[in-house]
Enzyme design. Structure first.
Site, short mmCIF file in Angstrom:
data_model
loop_
_atom_site.label_atom_id
_atom_site.label_comp_id
_atom_site.label_asym_id
_atom_site.label_seq_id
_atom_site.Cartn_x
_atom_site.Cartn_y
_atom_site.Cartn_z
N HIS A 38 0.84 -1.19 0.00
CA HIS A 38 0.00 0.00 0.00
C HIS A 38 0.88 1.24 0.00
CE1 HIS A 38 -3.01 2.97 1.35
NE2 HIS A 38 -3.86 2.16 0.76
N GLU B 250 -7.84 -4.64 -1.13
CA GLU B 250 -8.35 -5.30 -2.32
C GLU B 250 -8.33 -6.83 -2.19
OE1 GLU B 250 -6.07 -2.83 -2.61
OE2 GLU B 250 -7.31 -1.24 -3.50
#
Length: 380
Positions: A269, A322
């Site tokens: 991330h 996700e």
């Protein structure tokens, strides 16, 4: 003459404005909406309650009380009444959607049509700005569900103004009316309403800073969101599980990815340097299903993290939102083609809240760029 500061690539860690909407603390693995732990909200309140918090700054009294259902029924009814599509919009979708149409592309067309005649937000009083925000966010799931059904040769399902936002979206998109699945989806939606100055939120705020209309702001945010490095990631993360198959194949799969210098979708991330709290939240939701997909995802997650640590010591990559988002959405009956649209159902609430805040600031966003091309030739 003042020399402009040179920002890092991607504006990483550059503060561009002040906000009261929330914050992401990457080192801590924590984010909040207006001071409320976002993952705690996702576990305890309805989507409408979190929506109310983002737009008006308060969680309705009684939110999180398991015996009371949605705390503020007034707000639920307000947005529920805005959810149905008018006949003209349905006709437009019928005329534009075919079997190859992505629902998010249909959303662009429908929002643009609904926004015909929109006035600049800077010319509107606050109540009309808020009305534009509510209208756009409320109708988004109905458009997406209708586009999905039409692309499959099915008739759109009409919205139920009396239903909860998450449950009605799930029903309209898939026909699923199971309360447990609706609750799982709602947890995901609340957790993804907003997340700092991500690319789509920033794009929307740049347009809002010009004083433009709500639809233009949302279409700009939507354009950024469609990128595979942003909103398009959940289906790609689930596709990775299909590629891997048996978890015993994971380490060899990771070696191949790293050897080819390819991204491992669903891991890493831009902000978090530890576990993504949204991923940890959704992992807990996924565990309730105890399906083959969930068991595979849990084992593969561990294998990927271990393999990355072995192949690139000191570079820890953890599952991001996700990864388990795709798992949860798959378990409630949403196909991969609806993963990004479902993400959009949540994020449009965050976009509208950010647009309203930016317009109130009344300052255009106008950074500078560093020129690196050939030197100019003086005029003769």
């Amino acid at each position: 003459m003042t020399t402009p500061l040179i920002a890092p690539a991607g504006l990483k860690n550059v503060i561009v404005t002040d906000t009261e909407l929330g914050d992401v603390r990457g080192e801590e693995g924590f984010f909040h909406y207006r001071g409320h732990d976002a993952t705690a909200l996702a576990r305890t309140v309805s989507f409408e309650d979190a929506w109310h918090l983002m737009l008006f700054g308060t969680v309705p009294e009684g939110a999180g009380d398991a015996d009371s259902g949605i705390a503020d029924d007034t707000f639920r009814k307000q947005v529920g009444a805005l959810r149905p599509l008018d006949g003209r919009t349905v006709d437009l979708l019928r005329a534009t959607v075919d079997s190859g149409t992505e629902p998010m592309h249909a959303l662009r067309v429908a929002l643009a049509a609904l926004g015909l005649g929109d006035r600049p937000l800077m010319d509107l009083p606050e109540d009309e700005r808020t009305a534009a925000a509510l209208r756009s966010a409320a109708v988004t799931p109905t458009i997406l569900a209708a586009a999905h059904r039409l692309a499959r040769g099915e008739e759109p399902a009409e919205a139920d103004p009396d239903a909860g936002h998450a449950a009605d979206y799930l029903r309209m998109a898939t026909g699923n009316t199971d309360p447990a699945d609706a609750a799982a989806l709602q947890t995901y939606l609340v957790a993804t309403i907003d997340h700092g100055f991500n690319a789509s939120t920033f794009a929307g705020r740049v347009i809002a800073s010009t004083g433009s209309d709500m639809t233009s702001c949302l279409l700009g945010a939507l354009g950024a969101f469609l990128g595979p490095l942003h909103g398009g990631a959940p289906s790609r993360a689930l596709a990775a599980l299909d590629e891997i198959g048996d978890p015993s194949n994971t380490r060899e799969w990771v070696r191949g990815k790293i050897g080819r210098d390819e991204r491992i979708m669903g891991f890493g991330h831009a902000v978090y340097r530890t576990h993504d709290p949204r991923s940890e939240l959704l992992k807990g939701v996924a565990r309730r299903y105890d399906s083959p997909l969930v068991r595979q995802a849990l084992r593969v997650e561990t294998e990927i993290e271990t393999a990355i640590n072995e192949l690139k010591p000191g570079r820890r990559l953890y599952a991001n939102v996700e990864y388990y988002a795709g798992v949860v959405m798959g378990e409630v009956g949403l196909p991969p083609s609806m993963f990004t649209p479902t993400f959009g159902v949540a994020r449009v609430v965050g976009w509208t809240a950010n647009v309203l805040e930016q317009v109130r600031q009344g300052k255009i966003i106008r950074p500078s760029a560093r020129y690196t091309g050939p030197l100019p030739v003086p005029a003769a």
